[in-house]
Every structure is written in C-alpha cells, then in structure tokens.
Design a protein around this motif. Structure first.
Motif, PDB file in Angstrom:
ATOM      1  N   GLY A  48       0.783  -1.222   0.000  1.00 24.92           N
ATOM      2  CA  GLY A  48       0.000   0.000   0.000  1.00 24.92           C
ATOM      3  C   GLY A  48       0.814   1.271   0.000  1.00 24.92           C
ATOM      4  N   LEU A  49       2.120   1.180  -0.170  1.00 25.59           N
ATOM      5  CA  LEU A  49       2.981   2.366  -0.161  1.00 25.59           C
ATOM      6  C   LEU A  49       3.517   2.642  -1.562  1.00 25.59           C
ATOM      7  CD1 LEU A  49       4.990   1.638   3.098  1.00 25.59           C
ATOM      8  CD2 LEU A  49       2.970   3.047   2.828  1.00 25.59           C
ATOM      9  N   CYS A  50       3.790   3.903  -1.836  1.00 29.33           N
ATOM     10  CA  CYS A  50       4.348   4.281  -3.140  1.00 29.33           C
ATOM     11  C   CYS A  50       5.867   4.104  -3.129  1.00 29.33           C
ATOM     12  CB  CYS A  50       3.963   5.717  -3.488  1.00 29.33           C
ATOM     13  SG  CYS A  50       4.745   6.960  -2.449  1.00 29.33           S
TER      14      CYS A  50
ATOM     15  N   HIS B 280       7.911   3.700   0.585  1.00 29.60           N
ATOM     16  CA  HIS B 280       8.282   2.364   1.039  1.00 29.60           C
ATOM     17  C   HIS B 280       9.741   2.353   1.485  1.00 29.60           C
ATOM     18  CE1 HIS B 280       8.895  -1.975   1.105  1.00 29.60           C
ATOM     19  NE2 HIS B 280       7.579  -2.076   1.141  1.00 29.60           N
ATOM     20  N   PRO B 281      10.052   1.811   2.662  1.00 31.77           N
ATOM     21  CA  PRO B 281      11.425   1.885   3.180  1.00 31.77           C
ATOM     22  C   PRO B 281      12.454   1.116   2.351  1.00 31.77           C
ATOM     23  CG  PRO B 281      10.030   0.586   4.635  1.00 31.77           C
ATOM     24  CD  PRO B 281       9.136   1.188   3.612  1.00 31.77           C
ATOM     25  N   PHE B 282      12.040   0.113   1.556  1.00 27.66           N
ATOM     26  CA  PHE B 282      12.994  -0.665   0.777  1.00 27.66           C
ATOM     27  C   PHE B 282      12.891  -0.392  -0.718  1.00 27.66           C
ATOM     28  CE2 PHE B 282      12.344  -3.178   4.658  1.00 27.66           C
ATOM     29  CZ  PHE B 282      13.632  -3.102   5.148  1.00 27.66           C
ATOM     30  N   SER B 283      12.234   0.666  -1.088  1.00 28.02           N
ATOM     31  CA  SER B 283      12.107   1.016  -2.501  1.00 28.02           C
ATOM     32  C   SER B 283      13.447   1.525  -3.031  1.00 28.02           C
ATOM     33  CB  SER B 283      11.053   2.102  -2.674  1.00 28.02           C
ATOM     34  OG  SER B 283      11.095   2.638  -3.972  1.00 28.02           O
ATOM     35  N   PRO B 284      13.839   1.102  -4.246  1.00 25.27           N
ATOM     36  CA  PRO B 284      15.101   1.608  -4.795  1.00 25.27           C
ATOM     37  C   PRO B 284      15.030   3.084  -5.173  1.00 25.27           C
ATOM     38  CG  PRO B 284      13.988   0.212  -6.380  1.00 25.27           C
ATOM     39  CD  PRO B 284      13.212   0.115  -5.100  1.00 25.27           C
ATOM     40  N   GLU B 285      13.839   3.635  -5.277  1.00 25.81           N
ATOM     41  CA  GLU B 285      13.685   5.037  -5.659  1.00 25.81           C
ATOM     42  C   GLU B 285      13.531   5.974  -4.465  1.00 25.81           C
ATOM     43  OE1 GLU B 285      10.602   5.505  -8.513  1.00 25.81           O
ATOM     44  OE2 GLU B 285      11.225   3.738  -9.621  1.00 25.81           O
ATOM     45  N   ARG B 286      13.511   5.440  -3.259  1.00 27.09           N
ATOM     46  CA  ARG B 286      13.335   6.293  -2.086  1.00 27.09           C
ATOM     47  C   ARG B 286      14.560   7.176  -1.880  1.00 27.09           C
ATOM     48  NH1 ARG B 286      11.436   4.718   3.997  1.00 27.09           N
ATOM     49  NH2 ARG B 286      11.611   6.820   4.798  1.00 27.09           N
ATOM     50  N   ARG B 287      14.339   8.413  -1.567  1.00 26.98           N
ATOM     51  CA  ARG B 287      15.414   9.370  -1.355  1.00 26.98           C
ATOM     52  C   ARG B 287      15.285   9.995   0.023  1.00 26.98           C
ATOM     53  NH1 ARG B 287      17.859   6.974  -4.634  1.00 26.98           N
ATOM     54  NH2 ARG B 287      17.973   7.514  -6.817  1.00 26.98           N
ATOM     55  N   GLY B 288      16.403  10.417   0.564  1.00 24.84           N
ATOM     56  CA  GLY B 288      16.424  11.067   1.857  1.00 24.84           C
ATOM     57  C   GLY B 288      17.542  12.100   1.897  1.00 24.84           C
ATOM     58  N   SER B 289      17.802  12.613   3.081  1.00 22.13           N
ATOM     59  CA  SER B 289      18.878  13.595   3.215  1.00 22.13           C
ATOM     60  C   SER B 289      20.043  12.967   3.972  1.00 22.13           C
ATOM     61  CB  SER B 289      18.387  14.851   3.926  1.00 22.13           C
ATOM     62  OG  SER B 289      17.968  14.540   5.221  1.00 22.13           O
TER      63      SER B 289
ATOM     64  N   PRO C  84      22.680  12.405   6.695  1.00 19.04           N
ATOM     65  CA  PRO C  84      22.658  12.766   8.114  1.00 19.04           C
ATOM     66  C   PRO C  84      23.824  13.650   8.537  1.00 19.04           C
ATOM     67  CG  PRO C  84      23.319  10.487   7.857  1.00 19.04           C
ATOM     68  CD  PRO C  84      22.938  10.983   6.487  1.00 19.04           C
ATOM     69  N   ASP C  85      24.873  13.732   7.726  1.00 26.32           N
ATOM     70  CA  ASP C  85      26.034  14.531   8.093  1.00 26.32           C
ATOM     71  C   ASP C  85      25.964  15.954   7.542  1.00 26.32           C
ATOM     72  OD1 ASP C  85      26.911  12.296   9.348  1.00 26.32           O
ATOM     73  OD2 ASP C  85      28.491  11.831   7.922  1.00 26.32           O
ATOM     74  N   CYS C  86      25.715  16.098   6.228  1.00 21.19           N
ATOM     75  CA  CYS C  86      25.735  17.441   5.633  1.00 21.19           C
ATOM     76  C   CYS C  86      24.354  17.908   5.198  1.00 21.19           C
ATOM     77  CB  CYS C  86      26.697  17.483   4.449  1.00 21.19           C
ATOM     78  SG  CYS C  86      26.150  16.540   3.023  1.00 21.19           S
ATOM     79  N   TYR C  87      23.325  17.112   5.391  1.00 24.29           N
ATOM     80  CA  TYR C  87      21.931  17.427   5.077  1.00 24.29           C
ATOM     81  C   TYR C  87      21.677  17.658   3.590  1.00 24.29           C
ATOM     82  CZ  TYR C  87      21.749  18.090  10.111  1.00 24.29           C
ATOM     83  OH  TYR C  87      21.853  17.917  11.465  1.00 24.29           O
ATOM     84  N   ALA C  88      22.538  17.157   2.713  1.00 24.56           N
ATOM     85  CA  ALA C  88      22.308  17.270   1.272  1.00 24.56           C
ATOM     86  C   ALA C  88      21.167  16.334   0.893  1.00 24.56           C
ATOM     87  CB  ALA C  88      23.566  16.915   0.505  1.00 24.56           C
ATOM     88  N   TRP C  89      20.274  16.793   0.023  1.00 33.80           N
ATOM     89  CA  TRP C  89      19.103  16.005  -0.339  1.00 33.80           C
ATOM     90  C   TRP C  89      19.412  15.115  -1.541  1.00 33.80           C
ATOM     91  CZ3 TRP C  89      14.913  14.140   1.497  1.00 33.80           C
ATOM     92  CH2 TRP C  89      13.961  13.610   0.646  1.00 33.80           C
ATOM     93  N   GLY C  90      18.907  13.878  -1.520  1.00 34.61           N
ATOM     94  CA  GLY C  90      19.014  12.995  -2.665  1.00 34.61           C
ATOM     95  C   GLY C  90      19.821  11.740  -2.405  1.00 34.61           C
ATOM     96  N   THR C  91      20.036  11.375  -1.159  1.00 33.86           N
ATOM     97  CA  THR C  91      20.801  10.171  -0.866  1.00 33.86           C
ATOM     98  C   THR C  91      19.880   8.962  -0.935  1.00 33.86           C
ATOM     99  OG1 THR C  91      20.392  10.402   1.500  1.00 33.86           O
ATOM    100  CG2 THR C  91      22.402  11.394   0.628  1.00 33.86           C
ATOM    101  N   SER C  92      20.470   7.785  -1.030  1.00 31.19           N
ATOM    102  CA  SER C  92      19.678   6.565  -1.125  1.00 31.19           C
ATOM    103  C   SER C  92      20.213   5.512  -0.167  1.00 31.19           C
ATOM    104  CB  SER C  92      19.698   6.029  -2.560  1.00 31.19           C
ATOM    105  OG  SER C  92      20.991   5.595  -2.886  1.00 31.19           O
ATOM    106  N   ARG C  93      19.459   4.438  -0.067  1.00 34.63           N
ATOM    107  CA  ARG C  93      19.838   3.348   0.813  1.00 34.63           C
ATOM    108  C   ARG C  93      21.136   2.686   0.344  1.00 34.63           C
ATOM    109  NH1 ARG C  93      16.414  -1.270   3.360  1.00 34.63           N
ATOM    110  NH2 ARG C  93      17.970  -2.889   3.411  1.00 34.63           N
TER     111      ARG C  93
END
Length: 187
Positions: free
Chosen positions: A41-43, A47-56, A58-67
């Motif tokens: 039910g998640l996009c 979804h926490p294990f999606s290959p397209e999920r992006r985050g920031s 944790p060290d420099c707060y740059a956006w666009g990191t991945s798992r």
C-alpha cells in the motif's frame, strides 16, 4: 517490471495482471499519491525498501541520498572513510554534532560552508568563525560536488583563430519549471 500487488497474502502478479483485471492500483497509504504503487500500500517514495526512495544525508543534510550509499552522500562517505578510522572523532567544534570530524575537529558540513564562503568572498584565509557567524546555508543536492570544483584556466591560443560564423537562431524557448512567487518589497 511492475511490483507485485500484495506481499501478505503473497500474490506474485501486479495489479494490471490480477485475474479479473486490469485493476487500478490504490493510492499510497502515507502520502496519497496515485499511480506509484510499490508494496504493502505504499508508493515508491514512501516504502522503506524502494530503490527510488530518497532522503537527506545525516552529516551534511544534502538532499538525494539513497539506501545504496547508507543514506550518505558520496562526499560524506569519503569523509567517513578518511576520518572515522584515523581522525579524532567526537563532536564538531562549531555545530556541536557528534559526526566524523577532521584533525581540526570540524565536521564536513562546517568545512564545506567555510569553503563556499571562501570562494564567494575571494579570501583564501577566511576563518571558520567568520564563515560560520551568519549560520549555515544548506541548499545542496547529494553527489553533485564535481560541478563546484575550480576549473583550470584554458591556455592562451598560440596563433589567432579565425572567427566562427554565428550559429543559427533556435526555435525553442525555455519552459517554466514553476512560477516565481510575487516579490514583496515592504521589508
């Protein structure tokens, strides 16, 4: 390849291929986005294990990191590789965060802010105190630092070069990504 419709109970076909279909995938349970169904039910963004999920980062707060890169940008991965094992470790002198610090006891975010301020001001001897007195400006995307490197000036041509003819005008126009907000000049 489309993701499976359900994982509990296990169904190994997508919503389009379900018997009696094609069916429209439901909207995401978290953000409500339709058309980006992944699992449970998640996009693809939620979804926490999606290959397209992006985050920031944790060290420099740059956006666009991945798992795949442990949620860190490439610069911080190199920083950790260099300073986590041989550096002093501990808290940063300036931002007081517990991250990998260099031998000056400065984290990558503060080091990067000083290098940006050095380039902007033209002062190669700018101190951390002066660079960080106005706070931090973290408007960066992960893994794009190569565009900020200084390029060496091109060598002067030995002989004069014949001028090139002017290029033909283009018929395209630049599209608007988003409309600019109205400027308020009262302040």
């Amino acid at each position: 390849m489309r993701p499976a419709a359900f994982t509990v109970p296990r169904v190994d076909v997508c919503f389009v291929c379900l018997p009696g279909g094609p069916h429209t995938p439901p909207p995401c349970l978290v953000c409500g986005r339709a058309g980006f169904f992944y699992h449970q039910g998640l996009c693809t963004a939620c979804h926490p294990f999606s290959p397209e999920r992006r985050g920031s980062c944790p060290d420099c707060y740059a956006w666009g990191t991945s798992r795949a890169s442990k949620w860190r940008c490439w610069g911080c991965l190199g920083w950790h590789r260099k300073f986590s094992k041989v550096g002093p470790g501990g808290t940063c002198t300036w931002c007081r965060r517990a991250v990998a610090v260099n031998h000056d006891r400065v984290c990558r975010m503060c080091w990067q802010q000083r290098s940006r301020m050095r380039r902007a001001s033209g002062d190669p001897h700018l101190s951390y105190a002066r660079a960080l007195e106005d706070g931090f400006v973290q408007l960066s995307f992960a893994n794009t630092r190569a565009q900020e490197r200084h390029l060496l000036p091109a060598p002067a041509p030995a002989a004069p070069v014949a001028p090139h003819p002017l290029p033909a005008p283009h018929r395209h126009r630049q599209l608007t990504l988003f409309p600019a907000p109205a400027r308020v000049m009262t302040a």
